[in-house]
Write an enzyme that holds these catalytic residues in place. Sequence first.
Site, PDB file in Angstrom:
ATOM      1  CD  GLU A 194      47.057  57.334 108.801  1.00  0.00           C
ATOM      2  OE1 GLU A 194      47.858  56.496 108.349  1.00  0.00           O
ATOM      3  OE2 GLU A 194      47.171  57.837 109.937  1.00  0.00           O
ATOM      4  CD  GLU A 241      43.890  52.402 114.356  1.00  0.00           C
ATOM      5  OE1 GLU A 241      44.912  52.185 115.009  1.00  0.00           O
ATOM      6  OE2 GLU A 241      43.907  52.802 113.177  1.00  0.00           O
ATOM      7  N   GLY A 257      47.603  59.752 115.945  1.00  0.00           N
ATOM      8  CA  GLY A 257      48.735  60.656 115.746  1.00  0.00           C
ATOM      9  C   GLY A 257      48.557  62.028 116.373  1.00  0.00           C
ATOM     10  CG  ASN A 315      50.081  51.294 110.523  1.00  0.00           C
ATOM     11  OD1 ASN A 315      50.822  51.132 109.544  1.00  0.00           O
ATOM     12  ND2 ASN A 315      48.976  52.028 110.473  1.00  0.00           N
ATOM     13  CB  SER A 322      47.466  58.971 120.907  1.00  0.00           C
ATOM     14  OG  SER A 322      47.395  59.853 119.792  1.00  0.00           O
ATOM     15  CE  LYS A 340      49.954  55.658 111.308  1.00  0.00           C
ATOM     16  NZ  LYS A 340      49.109  56.765 111.686  1.00  0.00           N
ATOM     17  CG  HIS A 367      44.898  53.028 109.094  1.00  0.00           C
ATOM     18  ND1 HIS A 367      44.875  54.397 109.048  1.00  0.00           N
ATOM     19  CD2 HIS A 367      45.554  52.698 110.226  1.00  0.00           C
ATOM     20  CE1 HIS A 367      45.508  54.868 110.126  1.00  0.00           C
ATOM     21  NE2 HIS A 367      45.925  53.861 110.849  1.00  0.00           N
TER      22      HIS A 367
END
Length: 249
Positions: A95, A163, A169, A9, A209, A11, A93
């Site tokens: 985000e 996730e 991240g 991904n 990660s 992003k 996701h």
Amino acid sequence: MRRKLAAGNWKMNGMSAELEELSTLARMYPSPTVDVLICPPATLLYRAASTVQATDIQVGGQDCHANTSGAHTGDISAGMLLDAGASAVILGHSERREDHGEQNEDIRAKARAAMDAGLKAIICVGESLEQREAANTLDIIGGQMSGSIPDQSTGENLIVAYEPIWAIGTGKVPTLDEIGEVHDFIRTRLERRFGEGVGRSVRLLYGGSVKPGNAADIFAVSNVDGALVGGASLKAQDFAGIIDALQNA
Ligand code: PEP
């Protein structure tokens, strides 16, 4: 047998120059023994698809609209992703749940649109740190699954990515036992809802990660069929370490 999948991904990262990373990956893995999927920003999707055209590497989108067309400025339909060369789309996701307030029912509608268009929907679920510390992880994941996974799901059109939000991240990763507990829970839930055949055929990815250095350990966990990778998918050499670990798992 579930075919393993390494999904990247990108992003909101990647200009034309970064297609060189994809070219490198295409030269390294013309026909990998696991599925390899890269989800670049929409602006690069068509060119990314052309870059990997002669290989088995696939490309995907990072979101789609629930409608097939119409007055939705700035949005992209599932059919448009397919038309640009995508075979899959990441949905829900964390985000997007956070930045765009996406709710489970929005994600379910998008997943239906993606499946209707012939795309695989990679539906993301995961708990926040507060939710984990309050021992609510499985309740949260169960609720996200019931709310966002459509009834028409099969092993062909659905992939679930676990996730944990606090691992994305951050360099923090749950213990292997914690990953295993959630993946086993997701598998059981899928079997209960869709029956054993379908439930067992859906691929489950871990994301948060994943790096070349921890990938092999994560891929050895039960019911982990691959990874959804952010940062380490941007550089061909890093992603290659993860693909290699999956090919050897
Ligand atoms: C992600 O964006 O889905 C992700 C898992 O990111 P990272 O690998 O950078 O933690």
